[in-house]
Design an enzyme around this catalytic site. Structure first.
Site, PDB file in Angstrom:
ATOM      1  N   VAL A 357      26.735 -89.425 -86.821  1.00  0.00           N
ATOM      2  CA  VAL A 357      28.042 -89.431 -86.877  1.00  0.00           C
ATOM      3  C   VAL A 357      28.480 -91.089 -86.466  1.00  0.00           C
ATOM      4  O   VAL A 357      28.457 -91.413 -85.474  1.00  0.00           O
ATOM      5  CB  VAL A 357      28.814 -88.813 -85.934  1.00  0.00           C
ATOM      6  N   SER A 358      29.377 -91.685 -87.630  1.00  0.00           N
ATOM      7  CA  SER A 358      29.869 -93.007 -87.413  1.00  0.00           C
ATOM      8  C   SER A 358      31.365 -92.862 -87.180  1.00  0.00           C
ATOM      9  O   SER A 358      31.995 -92.189 -88.045  1.00  0.00           O
ATOM     10  CB  SER A 358      29.386 -93.748 -88.734  1.00  0.00           C
ATOM     11  N   PRO A 359      31.872 -93.699 -86.481  1.00  0.00           N
ATOM     12  CA  PRO A 359      33.179 -94.088 -86.339  1.00  0.00           C
ATOM     13  C   PRO A 359      33.788 -94.864 -87.552  1.00  0.00           C
ATOM     14  O   PRO A 359      34.877 -94.895 -87.651  1.00  0.00           O
ATOM     15  CB  PRO A 359      33.561 -94.491 -85.068  1.00  0.00           C
ATOM     16  N   ASP A 470      25.905 -98.862 -88.951  1.00  0.00           N
ATOM     17  CA  ASP A 470      27.009 -99.451 -87.976  1.00  0.00           C
ATOM     18  C   ASP A 470      26.442-100.565 -87.618  1.00  0.00           C
ATOM     19  O   ASP A 470      27.356-101.494 -87.156  1.00  0.00           O
ATOM     20  CB  ASP A 470      26.781 -98.219 -86.960  1.00  0.00           C
TER      21      ASP A 470
END
Length: 1608
Positions: A357-359, A470
């Site tokens: 999960v990436s922001p 990321d």
């Protein structure tokens, strides 16, 4: 209470008996209802700074060698909650603003907790979880693969994290109160995307169809609600990576989760408590704004531009100046905001299954084309380096961090606001260690049955090196590579070639690094991992030591949920809340599903233990979940290794900080423009000459500060380096340069108020010889919303005192001139503030014909001279001092010393402290000396203290070089020793007495350790004639006449004093040794007191704080004409108010007594006088009055008299008419014991000041020590025979004679019979102890455990020509004289001439443990009290002399000493019969803290009169108010503000506590203030602070205040 009024007044015909009966019923209802809390648990929260090195250290997360810390975005914290059943289990959850948890951090933290709390907190019930920020310093993990980029282990990173976690847990533990926990869930849609969607799509379609999103969007939040205070915190779990800050960022940051936590804590502090709990939450219209702070700190100043400009122009930039690190703590914004009368709000945003999960929610794009990256491999043109995820604030990573943090914050507030489901049920936990390198996993076969597979030793695949969107990797790696290439295989094989078995096990992962089987220089990766389940009611936390992907986390949750809901006794239903706490307790990288593993993207390549890793976790969590619901235990499993001692660090230390000539650390390098004005949203930038931030991490402080001007004179903190809008950036002009800059950038928030501001910088510099010096600086003030210009940028105006200067600023040199004398020839006297003197002026201006190259060359030479001279120190040692409160239970506990069963604590005369000095060679030995305001040292205190110090500092401080000595006050709580004979009168062991002493010693040592700086020590000696007399002169006279003739007095009159002088700050403390008993306070006193030595220490510390630093070091000491006055404090605290009596009376009458009100214990600390007096910009002065050979020395100098006749007591037996009970020594203030204490204390204080003032002999030479444990119950002693030769005698097992109890020399039949009921001494023992008639054979009594010590320690400490003999008892005058002479002879006759006849030898009595008295053999024959209390027989002194001579010989010869037998640790065997506090109560309609007896209305008092106020109170054992106060006198300032003037650590103020009846739950606190003669006229009031206990055990703090009164 209308019903009560109706009963009492509506039916007047009822009899008084009826009314009282009904009143009694209501009284019971009042208590019962008050005792029944709505809460389910005890809850406690804590938070502490863990910000690591802000320079030179590689950041943990991206594994980018070039990502080196160089400043602070905002600070990192450890946040903790503890939840406990009222009588049962408890658990701890710690959320770290760090990349992940670390196994070695967990191991060492648990060691510290064990040393502090025993088995209360262990690996079973403690979870430590990281938020996964990639912007924190690395080097704190123990396995090689995780610390390669940080150049190995970074001890500073490790230490600050362990310290911070420990302190946050301590805070949470100490704040445990009844409360409730509410849970809520909700979806947050825009804070995370799947960064490996191709791997996610490889999961079965049917499984994917069960979920709406390809990442978990659910946030689960806990809301902690204190029964008394309402909401006090929140913790939530939500899955998104801490990668909003990119791989090129170098500022320490908590990333999006750390930002969210700050936003929520600030929101609650400003919005919540300001509006009250009923309107706690912000209006929805306000929810779009992140909290900003300054507008709630200060009122909006006058916004008239001209006025603001005038104000700003009146403040010029200050030069860099010395400071202490306490200054940056005191100025920190959150410390200024801290509300003392309520708990701190703690909010944590915890990590979950964030693996994929990436922001960076805008997606992954190519940096060259702006097009989306390749879907399967995340590459651009086949290269991973160009593919980056874009955050919502792209290209501004700070804005992306803010936005993602804000989105989590807003969702958390929404859930917090609506949380209504209360957690109810058990607190429980299960934990197991597992070897994941070869774990068998049973899986169902497709056709039925089971198959057994195994996990593998850890390995990473080729895609690991490709990184993620990321943070892409380097070279030609790419995600989704299941083949690898030949070149990188060759590189791999140079490190470790994987076996065929390993290759097969890890298939289809192509192995890049076989880290699980690589063991050189030590383990590269973990094998032993923890799995853990924590339960709070219907919430279950799964603590996993890695990053689970979305689907891996879902499978684990579902598997555990099935176990919980299908088993047990129906405790769990489908509404059970299961959260995954990722990166917890240790770190083992990623965990994917089997299907995702096949794709071999980054996450699969980083799943260390092979394709069945997730299956192993599911299997083991199902096992411990089954154990949880069935109540069964789990085998602990194999322990993980402790590799701390094997760690290697290649990070170079800070060698030297420097500035150019004529520049100080903290000077402004680049200032704001003159008369600057800025608008909201603009950037203010200032650059300072600075030093490496690694010199001091400024923990709980700040490197940068924005301040606002209030009231045209006071600077209030507004923003610091823990604020999102302020950035602290540090840099060097060149990589190896010793010079450095600090640039502070302030993006002015939109919510800031108009006003005059300034920016300050705090730092610490390191000299070439290693000393650390703090500094600070403030730049020129700026105005918001005003337009101005700077006319002469090259000319600046400076002020020094009343003189004005102008200065020309060049690149290297600042030259000053007096304004009124414009001739440049005057420059010589002002150049560089006397550093380079007139020479530089001559060079620069006397020879203008010289070329610039010549000038620069000469300038460079001066620069070198400046740096070298600055590095030279006049000091010999590093010195550090510390002091901490050790005041024990002020109620119900028997006092230690007189063994009087009726002497029970019931208040405070003044507080007790542990005072410490540490002296260290610059590169070599160090030693610690602790002086306790306690009756004596305790062996179990020493043992447990050393365990704590070992857990904190390793082998730096041990029993070898740590001495703990007691002052022998007989007015302190007992019960802290471990042997039966010493704790009989205290009804056994008193844990509270023990804990506060161990805690206080530890904290004083930590203070001293952290304050170590270069300094010098001076020694002085002098006679003090009127502070002690011999109380057993008949025994003294039994010593040989020839020996007595060598001494002028029958007691030692000499005081030996050490004066500690810091190179920078001048005098910082003094310790002295002088022999006189701590018995000025009598056996009937019940107020805790440090007696005469404690009083002397307070007098001297207050004297120095007021007299010393106020007049500067050159005139430090008071004039001789002032020496007769003991320091009084209030006149130096507050200006004298208007003395008009009528005006004062009018003011006083407007202040009525306040009703008792809720409070926190922090309020007591904040109001304490010494805290108010504490000068943040200088070290605290510490003064200790230590005990020596006081065995037969009494402070009751008027002599011993019969209480019935007033005649002197019998000389030989100290009796009156044959009775010892009537014979008492009289102090100089007789019959007032408080006055006697003051006088003897004052006499020691005055002598100490005289010696301090005249100390000129500097200690020079080695720091060294020797220590040995000895069994004194059977120690052989070789003595010379009268006719020549030697004879061997022995010491005896410990025994007390009859005179110990009665003061007589002969025993009697009755007491022998009593003795024999306990233990009949053997004939051998009777003979050995002869002529002592044995009353108690305590050395051979072993039930229920040892009655007396057998193993004692002897110790010598050396500081140059000073030698301290640490003895574990009370030597008489002549015994001490013989010991000193024997050691002196050894030292002066041996060695290499290091010692001459001027060697200073002092005896530190009652040190490290306690073994009662030591007399000479001649005094022993007389069998007075001291001889009867010489435990080990007539040859005890001979034994000490023999062993100290051995130690002294070893000391000067450089030889080691055998450690000897270890003393027993009897802590677990201790028995306590002291009843606990069951309940505190007040009458109906009365609150704790209400005034019971007030001062008379409109009262006026004169100096010398007694003011007395009584409050309804509660037992002081509920909270010892450590470093706080039970009682306070306050003075009115500015007609509205109450300032602390005197507290319960002042000699003039007494706190007395009592119950109306012995078993009554009600109690009173009477505060008596004898108004000092030096007090200023004004309006005063008296306040009381306390804590009450409910029937169910909850502790609630309260405060109350009296009516105001006038002192005229």
């Amino acid at each position: 209470m209308g019903m009560l009024a109706f009963l009492l007044y509506g039916h007047k015909k009822w009899s008084s008996a009826t009314i009282w009966f009904l009143g009694f019923l209501l009284f019971l209802v009042h208590y019962i209802s008050g005792a029944q809390p709505a809460s389910n648990y005890l809850i406690g929260l804590g938070s502490y700074d863990i910000t690591g090195p802000a320079a030179d250290v590689n950041m943990m997360g991206y594994a980018n060698l070039e990502q080196i810390t160089s400043g602070v975005h905002f600070r990192l914290r450890a946040r903790t909650f503890i939840v406990a059943e009222r009588q049962g289990n408890r658990l701890v959850f710690v959320n770290l603003d760090a990349c992940m948890a670390s196994q070695i951090v967990t191991i060492k933290l648990l060691e510290r907790l064990k040393a502090r709390y025993g088995g209360l907190y262990t690996e079973q019930n403690v979870a430590i979880s990281g938020i996964h920020t990639h912007a924190g310093p690395g080097g704190y993990l123990q396995y090689v693969v995780y610390i390669i980029t940080s150049l190995g282990f970074v001890r500073q990173s490790f230490d600050v994290i362990v310290d911070g976690i420990e302190k946050s847990i301590v805070q949470a533990h100490e704040s445990l109160q009844p409360g409730s926990i509410f849970v809520n869930k909700g979806e947050l849609l825009d804070a995370g995307v799947n960064r490996s969607p191709s791997a996610y799509l490889n999961n079965p379609a049917a499984e994917r169809a069960k979920y709406k999103y390809n990442v978990d969007k659910e946030m689960t939040l806990l809301k902690f609600v204190d029964d008394k205070w309402g909401p006090i915190g929140s913790f939530n779990w939500f899955a998104t990576h801490g990668t909003s800050m990119s791989r090129t960022n170098s500022l320490i940051s908590g990333d999006n989760k750390g930002a969210a936590a700050r936003f929520m804590e600030d929101w609650f502090e400003q919005k919540g408590f300001m509006e009250g709990f009923d309107t706690l939450y912000f209006n929805k219209s306000e929810a779009d704004r992140i909290p900003r702070r300054v507008s709630t700190i200060v009122p909006s100043p006058n916004e008239n531009r001209n006025e603001l400009m005038r104000l700003a122009s009146s403040f010029q930039p200050s030069k860099g100046r010395p400071a202490t690190r306490f200054l940056c703590l005191a100025r920190r914004v959150r410390n200024a905001l801290r509300q003392a009368d309520r708990p701190q709000f703690v909010s944590a945003f915890c990590q979950s299954n964030c693996g994929d999960v990436s922001p960076n929610v805008l997606g992954a794009y190519c940096t060259d084309t702006g097009l989306p990256c390749d879907f399967n491999h995340s590459t651009c043109h086949g290269k991973n380096e160009l593919c980056y995820g874009w955050g919502p604030g792209y290209p501004d990573e700070f804005e992306s961090t803010r936005i993602i943090g804000e989105r989590q914050f807003k969702k958390a507030v929404e859930l917090f606001d609506k949380a209504s489901e209360q957690l109810k049920g058990k607190v429980d936990f299960r934990h197991e260690y597992l070897n994941f390198s070869n774990l068998e996993v049973s899986l169902p076969k497709v056709g039925g049955g089971k198959e057994v597979v195994k996990t593998c030793p850890a390995a990473v695949g080729f895609s690991f090196a490709a990184g993620t969107t990321d943070g892409p990797g380097a070279f030609d790696f790419k995600q989704g590579d299941d083949k690898g290439n030949v070149f990188w295989r060759l590189v791999r094989d140079l490190i470790k070639t994987p076996s065929q078995e390993q290759i097969k096990c890890q298939c289809p992962k192509p192995i890049l690094l076989d880290i699980g089987e690589t063991k050189e220089p030590y383990d590269w990766a973990p094998s032993i991992l923890p799995v853990q389940i924590l339960r709070i009611g219907q919430l279950v936390i799964l603590s996993v030591p890695g990053e689970f992907t979305t689907m891996a986390g879902r499978r684990l949750r579902e598997a555990v949920k099935m176990v919980l809901t299908s088993g047990g006794k129906g405790e769990f239903d489908s509404n059970v809340h299961i959260v995954i706490a990722g990166l917890t307790n240790t770190y083992s990288q990623y965990v994917t599903t089997l299907e995702e593993y096949q794709v071999q993207r980054y996450e699969g390549a980083s799943t260390l233990y092979g394709p069945h890793t997730l299956d192993a976790y599911i299997q083991e969590f199902k096992k411990i979940a089954t154990a949880l619901i069935s109540g069964k235990t789990v085998e602990p499993g194999p322990q993980p290794p402790d590799l701390l001692d094997k760690q290697i660090s290649l990070l170079p230390p800070v060698v030297l900080d420097a500035t150019p000539p004529c520049v100080k650390f903290g000077d402004v390098k680049t200032d704001v423009p003159s008369n600057s004005t800025f608008k909201r949203g603009e950037m203010v930038t200032v650059t300072f000459w600075s030093a490496c931030p690694r010199n001091d991490l400024m923990t709980e402080g700040t490197f940068a500060l924005v301040e606002i001007l209030q009231n045209q004179k006071t600077w209030a903190p507004a923003y610091d380096d823990d604020d999102f809008c302020l950035r602290f950036k540090w840099s060097r002009p060149a990589k190896l340069s010793p010079e450095s800059y600090a640039t502070i950038e302030w993006r002015i928030p939109g919510s800031v108020v108009s006003g005059v501001y300034r920016i300050s910088h705090f730092g610490a510099s390191k000299s070439l010889l290693g000393s650390i010096r703090h500094f600070t600086e403030a730049y020129k003030e700026v105005v918001l919303f005003t337009v101005g210009m700077r006319k002469y940028p090259w000319l600046q105006r400076y002020r020094r005192g009343n003189d004005s200067y102008y200065g020309i600023v060049t690149k290297r040199i600042a030259v000053f001139s007096v304004t009124l004398q414009s001739q440049w020839t005057k420059l010589g006297s002002m150049i560089c503030q006397k550093r380079a003197m007139g020479m530089l002026a001559f060079l620069l201006y006397g020879h203008k014909k010289w070329s610039s190259a010549t000038i620069w060359f000469l300038g460079f030479l001066l620069f070198l001279v400046h740096d070298i001279s600055g590095a030279k120190q006049a000091s010999n040692y590093l010195i550090g001092l510390g002091s901490y409160d050790i005041t024990g239970p002020a109620a119900d506990v028997n006092m230690m010393g007189y063994a009087n069963i009726e002497q029970i604590t019931s208040g405070v005369h003044f507080r007790l402290r542990a005072r410490t000095f540490i002296v260290a060679e610059r590169q070599g030995n160090r030693l610690v000396f602790v002086n306790l305001d306690a009756c004596m040292a305790s062996q179990i205190v020493t043992i447990k203290l050393l365990e704590r110090i070992k857990a904190r500092y390793g082998g730096l401080y041990t029993e070898q070089n740590v001495a703990i000595s007691g002052i022998h006050t007989h007015a302190g709580p007992g019960g802290y020793l471990q042997y039966v004979v010493y704790i009989i009168t205290s009804l056994g062991f008193v844990r509270q007495s023990f804990d506060v002493i161990v805690d206080g010693i530890e904290k004083s040592i930590v203070q001293a350790h952290e304050s170590l700086q270069p300094g010098s020590i001076f020694v002085n000696k002098g006679e003090l004639l009127d502070a002690g007399v011999n109380r057993s002169p008949s025994a003294y006279l039994n010593n040989p006449a020839a020996e007595r003739a060598k001494y002028k007095y029958n007691v030692d009159k000499e005081m030996t004093l050490l004066k500690f002088v810091d190179d920078k700050w001048g005098p910082v403390g003094s310790f002295n040794w002088f022999a006189t008993h701590g018995t000025s306070m009598s056996r009937t006193n019940s107020l805790i007191s440090g007696d005469n030595k404690g009083a002397a220490a307070r007098f001297m510390e207050d004297w120095f704080e007021q007299k010393g630093f106020m007049v500067g070091f050159d005139t430090l000491y008071f004039n001789k004409s002032e020496a007769d006055r003991i320091p009084r404090r209030v006149s130096t605290i507050v200006p004298s108010p208007n003395k008009n009596r009528n005006e004062l009376m009018g003011l006083a009458s407007s202040f009525q007594p306040s009703k008792g009100r809720p409070a926190t214990r922090f309020l007591s600390l904040a109001r304490r006088v010494r805290n108010a007096l504490r000068q943040a910009d200088r070290p605290q002065f510490v003064s200790a009055f230590c005990q020596s050979n006081c065995g037969d020395v009494s402070p009751n100098v008027l002599g011993a008299y019969c209480t019935d006749t007033g005649l002197p007591c019998d000389f030989n037996h100290s009796t009156c008419h044959g009775k010892n009970e009537l014979c008492y020594g009289r102090g100089p203030g007789y019959p007032d014991e408080f006055e006697s204490t003051r006088i003897i204390g004052e006499r020691q204080f005055k002598k100490a000041v005289e010696l301090f003032d005249n100390a000129s002999e500097q200690l020079k030479g080695k720091v060294d020590f020797r220590h040995e444990y000895l069994n004194f119950s059977n120690l052989e002693v070789s003595l010379p025979k009268v006719g020549g030769g030697k004879e061997v005698v022995k010491t005896c097992p410990a025994a007390l004679g009859f005179s110990f109890a009665a003061g007589t020399t002969e025993g009697n039949v009755f007491w022998r019979l009593v003795r024999d009921l306990i233990k009949t001494p053997s004939q051998e023992q009777i003979k050995c102890q002869c002529p002592k008639p044995i009353l108690l054979d305590i050395g051979e009594a072993k039930e229920p455990y040892d009655w007396a010590p057998s193993i004692l320690q002897v110790q010598i400490l050396r500081i140059g020509q000073l030698v301290i003999l640490s003895v574990p008892g009370e030597f008489t005058t002549m015994a001490g004289g013989r010991l000193r002479e024997a050691v002196k002879m050894v030292l002066t006759s041996g060695g290499k001439g290091e010692f001459d006849s001027n060697v200073h030898i002092v005896i530190a009595g009652l040190t490290n443990t306690y073994s009662r008295y030591v007399t000479t053999i001649e005094e022993y024959q007389v069998q007075r009290y001291e001889g009867a209390s010489t435990l080990y027989g007539p040859h005890t002194l001979d034994a000490y002399i023999q062993e100290f001579k051995k130690l002294a010989t070893a000391l000067f010869s450089g030889k080691t000493v055998e450690p000897g037998p270890q003393p027993p640790d009897l802590l677990d065997k201790q028995i306590s019969l002291l009843p606990p506090v069951v309940l505190d109560a007040t009458p109906p309609c009365v609150k704790f803290g209400d005034v019971k007896i007030d001062v008379p209305s409109n009262s006026t008092f004169k100096r010398g009169e007694l003011v007395k106020v009584t409050f309804w109170s509660a037992c002081p054992r509920n909270d010892l108010m450590t470093e706080g106060t039970f009682a306070l006198v306050e003075i009115l300032q500015n007609q509205k503000t109450w300032a602390p003037a005197y507290d319960d650590d002042d000699f003039c103020l007494r706190f007395k506590w009592s119950r109306p009846a012995k078993l009554s739950p009600e109690s009173y606190a009477t505060i008596e203030w004898r108004i000092p003669g030096s007090v200023v006229s004004g309006v005063y009031r008296i306040s009381h602070f306390g804590a009450s206990k409910s029937l169910f055990g909850s502790i609630r703090h309260f405060a109350g205040s009296s009516s105001a009164f006038v002192v005229a």
